[in-house]
Design a protein around this motif. Sequence first.
Motif, short mmCIF file in Angstrom:
data_model
loop_
_atom_site.label_atom_id
_atom_site.label_comp_id
_atom_site.label_asym_id
_atom_site.label_seq_id
_atom_site.Cartn_x
_atom_site.Cartn_y
_atom_site.Cartn_z
N ASP A 1 77.95 -1.18 71.94
CA ASP A 1 78.10 -1.25 73.23
C ASP A 1 79.06 0.04 73.66
O ASP A 1 79.39 0.33 75.04
CB ASP A 1 78.65 -2.61 73.94
N PRO B 1 73.85 1.09 75.94
CA PRO B 1 73.62 0.29 76.83
C PRO B 1 73.19 0.97 78.45
O PRO B 1 72.37 0.48 78.88
CB PRO B 1 74.99 -0.45 77.07
N THR C 1 71.37 -1.66 80.68
CA THR C 1 72.36 -2.80 80.59
C THR C 1 73.71 -2.82 81.17
O THR C 1 74.35 -1.85 80.98
CB THR C 1 72.50 -3.18 79.16
N ARG D 1 76.43 -7.75 78.84
CA ARG D 1 75.79 -8.50 77.79
C ARG D 1 76.82 -9.48 77.37
O ARG D 1 77.77 -9.61 77.30
CB ARG D 1 75.74 -7.60 76.48
N GLN E 1 71.07 -10.32 78.67
CA GLN E 1 71.70 -9.21 79.46
C GLN E 1 71.14 -9.07 80.74
O GLN E 1 70.11 -9.75 81.04
CB GLN E 1 70.70 -8.13 78.61
#
Length: 110
Positions: A27, A32, A37, A40, A53
């Motif tokens: 991350d 991401p 995303t 998470r 997510q």
Amino acid sequence: MKHSTLIVARMEPHASDDVAALFGAFDETEMPHRMGTRRRQLFKYRGLYFHLQDFDTDNGGELIEEAKTDPRFIRISEDLKPFIEAYDPQTWRSPKDAMATRFYHWEASA
């Protein structure tokens, strides 16, 4: 958040620190963002692993499918194998096969 996915799998009982460290490093990259995303969250319960997510758009699953060929995605998938296994190995081919289906949603009004 406009879209969420929840992946369900099995996790080794004492693997949560290792799994969290792998995702922490992942991350920190742009992956991401590439996948869309926004958040998470990882949960465990009695040998089960839940990977939630959240995405800003409804095409999060499509973006993840596109990212599957990225070497960083391939690497984290390989690095997780000692700790995470498919809930149903006979039917699992991709993360999409492990996604739970939401059947109820409620949200407080603004």
